[in-house]
Design a protein around this motif. Structure first.
Motif, PDB file in Angstrom:
ATOM      1  N   GLU A 124     -73.939  61.480  -1.286  1.00 23.95           N
ATOM      2  CA  GLU A 124     -72.956  61.246  -2.475  1.00 23.95           C
ATOM      3  C   GLU A 124     -72.480  62.214  -3.411  1.00 23.95           C
ATOM      4  OE1 GLU A 124     -70.615  58.561  -2.559  1.00 23.95           O
ATOM      5  OE2 GLU A 124     -71.579  57.358  -0.682  1.00 23.95           O
ATOM      6  N   ARG A 125     -73.050  63.396  -3.156  1.00 30.98           N
ATOM      7  CA  ARG A 125     -73.132  64.427  -4.310  1.00 30.98           C
ATOM      8  C   ARG A 125     -71.878  65.248  -4.193  1.00 30.98           C
ATOM      9  NH1 ARG A 125     -78.462  67.403  -3.438  1.00 30.98           N
ATOM     10  NH2 ARG A 125     -78.002  67.088  -1.131  1.00 30.98           N
ATOM     11  N   THR A 126     -71.331  65.682  -5.234  1.00 24.45           N
ATOM     12  CA  THR A 126     -70.060  66.478  -5.407  1.00 24.45           C
ATOM     13  C   THR A 126     -70.304  67.706  -6.208  1.00 24.45           C
ATOM     14  OG1 THR A 126     -69.181  65.436  -7.048  1.00 24.45           O
ATOM     15  CG2 THR A 126     -68.470  64.623  -5.085  1.00 24.45           C
ATOM     16  N   TYR A 127     -69.506  68.798  -6.182  1.00 19.65           N
ATOM     17  CA  TYR A 127     -70.037  69.913  -6.928  1.00 19.65           C
ATOM     18  C   TYR A 127     -68.909  70.589  -7.721  1.00 19.65           C
ATOM     19  CZ  TYR A 127     -73.728  69.545  -3.858  1.00 19.65           C
ATOM     20  OH  TYR A 127     -74.815  69.036  -3.064  1.00 19.65           O
ATOM     21  N   GLU A 128     -67.803  69.728  -7.953  1.00 24.49           N
ATOM     22  CA  GLU A 128     -66.973  70.318  -8.968  1.00 24.49           C
ATOM     23  C   GLU A 128     -67.070  70.814 -10.393  1.00 24.49           C
ATOM     24  OE1 GLU A 128     -66.689  67.177  -7.818  1.00 24.49           O
ATOM     25  OE2 GLU A 128     -65.182  67.358  -6.268  1.00 24.49           O
TER      26      GLU A 128
ATOM     27  N   LYS B 223     -69.501  86.020  -8.556  1.00 27.53           N
ATOM     28  CA  LYS B 223     -70.392  86.295  -7.128  1.00 27.53           C
ATOM     29  C   LYS B 223     -71.496  85.692  -7.401  1.00 27.53           C
ATOM     30  CE  LYS B 223     -67.619  90.320  -5.760  1.00 27.53           C
ATOM     31  NZ  LYS B 223     -67.845  91.800  -5.448  1.00 27.53           N
ATOM     32  N   ILE B 224     -72.198  85.266  -6.192  1.00 28.61           N
ATOM     33  CA  ILE B 224     -73.513  84.554  -6.532  1.00 28.61           C
ATOM     34  C   ILE B 224     -74.342  84.658  -5.135  1.00 28.61           C
ATOM     35  CG2 ILE B 224     -72.861  82.798  -8.061  1.00 28.61           C
ATOM     36  CD1 ILE B 224     -73.141  80.638  -6.088  1.00 28.61           C
ATOM     37  N   ASN B 225     -75.565  84.681  -5.164  1.00 28.30           N
ATOM     38  CA  ASN B 225     -76.806  84.549  -4.273  1.00 28.30           C
ATOM     39  C   ASN B 225     -77.088  83.069  -4.442  1.00 28.30           C
ATOM     40  OD1 ASN B 225     -76.696  87.102  -3.216  1.00 28.30           O
ATOM     41  ND2 ASN B 225     -78.117  87.775  -5.055  1.00 28.30           N
ATOM     42  N   LEU B 226     -76.774  82.189  -3.588  1.00 33.59           N
ATOM     43  CA  LEU B 226     -77.191  80.737  -3.618  1.00 33.59           C
ATOM     44  C   LEU B 226     -78.518  80.529  -3.064  1.00 33.59           C
ATOM     45  CD1 LEU B 226     -75.968  78.017  -4.585  1.00 33.59           C
ATOM     46  CD2 LEU B 226     -75.129  77.676  -2.453  1.00 33.59           C
ATOM     47  N   LEU B 227     -79.368  79.954  -4.024  1.00 35.03           N
ATOM     48  CA  LEU B 227     -81.004  79.512  -3.544  1.00 35.03           C
ATOM     49  C   LEU B 227     -80.756  78.088  -3.038  1.00 35.03           C
ATOM     50  CD1 LEU B 227     -81.264  81.592  -6.036  1.00 35.03           C
ATOM     51  CD2 LEU B 227     -83.770  80.473  -5.894  1.00 35.03           C
ATOM     52  N   THR B 228     -80.445  77.731  -1.656  1.00 33.80           N
ATOM     53  CA  THR B 228     -80.252  76.338  -1.103  1.00 33.80           C
ATOM     54  C   THR B 228     -80.727  76.563   0.508  1.00 33.80           C
ATOM     55  OG1 THR B 228     -78.786  74.938  -1.244  1.00 33.80           O
ATOM     56  CG2 THR B 228     -78.071  77.128  -0.238  1.00 33.80           C
ATOM     57  N   ASN B 229     -81.002  75.392   0.714  1.00 34.56           N
ATOM     58  CA  ASN B 229     -81.124  75.087   2.211  1.00 34.56           C
ATOM     59  C   ASN B 229     -80.183  74.216   2.975  1.00 34.56           C
ATOM     60  OD1 ASN B 229     -83.725  76.423   2.147  1.00 34.56           O
ATOM     61  ND2 ASN B 229     -84.706  74.691   1.467  1.00 34.56           N
ATOM     62  N   ASN B 230     -79.256  73.617   1.806  1.00 38.95           N
ATOM     63  CA  ASN B 230     -78.321  72.796   2.205  1.00 38.95           C
ATOM     64  C   ASN B 230     -77.056  73.335   2.530  1.00 38.95           C
ATOM     65  OD1 ASN B 230     -76.352  70.495   2.121  1.00 38.95           O
ATOM     66  ND2 ASN B 230     -77.205  69.643   0.281  1.00 38.95           N
ATOM     67  N   PRO B 231     -76.430  73.138   3.617  1.00 37.64           N
ATOM     68  CA  PRO B 231     -75.045  73.537   4.207  1.00 37.64           C
ATOM     69  C   PRO B 231     -73.722  73.157   3.231  1.00 37.64           C
ATOM     70  CG  PRO B 231     -75.663  72.439   5.657  1.00 37.64           C
ATOM     71  CD  PRO B 231     -76.967  72.265   4.705  1.00 37.64           C
ATOM     72  N   GLU B 232     -74.085  72.035   2.753  1.00 35.81           N
ATOM     73  CA  GLU B 232     -72.973  71.516   2.046  1.00 35.81           C
ATOM     74  C   GLU B 232     -72.668  72.243   0.660  1.00 35.81           C
ATOM     75  OE1 GLU B 232     -70.872  68.833   2.793  1.00 35.81           O
ATOM     76  OE2 GLU B 232     -71.761  68.930   4.740  1.00 35.81           O
ATOM     77  N   LYS B 233     -73.722  72.714   0.098  1.00 29.05           N
ATOM     78  CA  LYS B 233     -73.661  73.543  -1.066  1.00 29.05           C
ATOM     79  C   LYS B 233     -72.910  75.054  -0.767  1.00 29.05           C
ATOM     80  CE  LYS B 233     -77.438  71.625  -3.692  1.00 29.05           C
ATOM     81  NZ  LYS B 233     -78.913  71.834  -3.871  1.00 29.05           N
ATOM     82  N   LEU B 234     -73.086  75.368   0.530  1.00 28.22           N
ATOM     83  CA  LEU B 234     -72.419  76.621   0.920  1.00 28.22           C
ATOM     84  C   LEU B 234     -70.894  76.315   0.886  1.00 28.22           C
ATOM     85  CD1 LEU B 234     -74.934  77.772   3.676  1.00 28.22           C
ATOM     86  CD2 LEU B 234     -74.728  78.574   1.397  1.00 28.22           C
ATOM     87  N   GLY B 235     -70.396  75.359   1.185  1.00 29.66           N
ATOM     88  CA  GLY B 235     -69.072  75.064   1.360  1.00 29.66           C
ATOM     89  C   GLY B 235     -68.543  74.375   0.265  1.00 29.66           C
ATOM     90  N   GLY B 236     -69.349  73.921  -0.850  1.00 31.53           N
ATOM     91  CA  GLY B 236     -68.852  73.039  -1.931  1.00 31.53           C
ATOM     92  C   GLY B 236     -68.315  73.655  -2.943  1.00 31.53           C
TER      93      GLY B 236
ATOM     94  N   SER C 233     -74.716  85.652  -0.433  1.00 28.73           N
ATOM     95  CA  SER C 233     -75.972  85.432   0.302  1.00 28.73           C
ATOM     96  C   SER C 233     -76.551  84.376   0.019  1.00 28.73           C
ATOM     97  CB  SER C 233     -77.003  86.714   0.171  1.00 28.73           C
ATOM     98  OG  SER C 233     -77.436  86.715  -0.919  1.00 28.73           O
ATOM     99  N   ARG C 234     -77.270  83.661   1.152  1.00 32.06           N
ATOM    100  CA  ARG C 234     -78.047  82.438   0.592  1.00 32.06           C
ATOM    101  C   ARG C 234     -79.558  82.819   0.752  1.00 32.06           C
ATOM    102  NH1 ARG C 234     -81.282  78.690   3.691  1.00 32.06           N
ATOM    103  NH2 ARG C 234     -81.292  79.904   5.585  1.00 32.06           N
ATOM    104  N   ILE C 235     -80.353  82.381  -0.518  1.00 31.35           N
ATOM    105  CA  ILE C 235     -81.577  82.685  -0.389  1.00 31.35           C
ATOM    106  C   ILE C 235     -82.314  81.380  -0.085  1.00 31.35           C
ATOM    107  CG2 ILE C 235     -83.446  83.125  -1.926  1.00 31.35           C
ATOM    108  CD1 ILE C 235     -81.341  84.854  -3.493  1.00 31.35           C
ATOM    109  N   PRO C 236     -82.995  81.170   0.869  1.00 33.97           N
ATOM    110  CA  PRO C 236     -83.743  80.051   1.447  1.00 33.97           C
ATOM    111  C   PRO C 236     -84.879  79.661   0.625  1.00 33.97           C
ATOM    112  CG  PRO C 236     -84.452  81.911   2.989  1.00 33.97           C
ATOM    113  CD  PRO C 236     -83.314  82.390   2.021  1.00 33.97           C
ATOM    114  N   ILE C 237     -85.044  78.376   0.278  1.00 32.79           N
ATOM    115  CA  ILE C 237     -86.431  77.836  -0.517  1.00 32.79           C
ATOM    116  C   ILE C 237     -87.238  77.352   0.590  1.00 32.79           C
ATOM    117  CG2 ILE C 237     -87.084  76.452  -2.289  1.00 32.79           C
ATOM    118  CD1 ILE C 237     -84.114  76.631  -3.218  1.00 32.79           C
TER     119      ILE C 237
END
Length: 190
Positions: free
Chosen positions: A122-126, A139-152, A160-164
């Motif tokens: 149910e999370r949102t990222y506004e 511009k960011i490098n996003l530390l995430t494993n969650n694809p929803e955050k990449l599009g949110g 880039s995505r930095i995996p955790i």
């Protein structure tokens, strides 16, 4: 959306010395934990609150491990952890504990949320866009494993995505398997 923004304060912690800035969105108060100077591309972790994991050390999830890995990374490389008050994938603490009870009876994390009348997430990222704009970050490098955050996120370019990568334990291996297989989380260094 009315947002109140705090002053900046220092936070010496066991992970390093950071600065803090709070953002109040209605009744939810979110936190930017950051280490400057920022470069043109800022390392950012969006972390949703998990009282049972972050504060109590629950082994049922990987939240605390991800938060600590992110703070270690930010200490070494600079950037920001945005701590969102979205407990239990934004279903709240009471509902999260009810979901845990259903999981104790054999449901997985998604089935339990559905049983309680919620979506899997149910999370949102506004608010993240508002926080990043406040800091002038584009511009960011996003530390995430969650694809929803990449599009949110709407106001920044994700360079880039930095995996955790977290080592599963016997209590969270099924939970992580559901996150990977049903929610598309990228749990390996890909």
């Amino acid at each position: 959306m009315k947002i109140e923004i705090s002053n900046i304060a220092n936070l010496p912690s066991r992970f390093g010395n950071y600065k803090l800035k709070a953002f109040k969105e209605n009744e939810k108060e979110h936190l930017a934990i950051f280490k400057e100077p920022f470069g043109e591309i800022v390392n950012v972790r969006i972390h949703s609150e998990c009282l049972t994991g972050d504060a109590i050390g629950s082994l049922k999830c990987d939240c605390r491990d991800q938060l600590e890995a992110s703070l270690d990374y930010i200490e070494k490389h600079g950037g920001m952890v945005i701590y969102l008050r979205q407990e239990g994938r934004n279903i709240g603490l009471l509902n999260k504990i009810n979901a845990y009870s259903l999981q104790d009876k054999g449901l997985d994390t998604i089935q339990a949320n559905h049983q309680l009348g919620f979506k899997a997430d149910e999370r949102t990222y506004e608010i993240v866009d508002i926080i990043l704009k406040d800091f002038g970050i584009t511009k960011i490098n996003l530390l995430t494993n969650n694809p929803e955050k990449l599009g949110g996120l709407k106001c920044v370019q994700i360079v880039s995505r930095i995996p955790i990568v977290i080592t599963p334990n016997k209590h969270n291996k099924d939970y992580l398997k559901v996150k990977q297989e049903q929610m598309g989380h990228m749990l390996k260094d890909e």
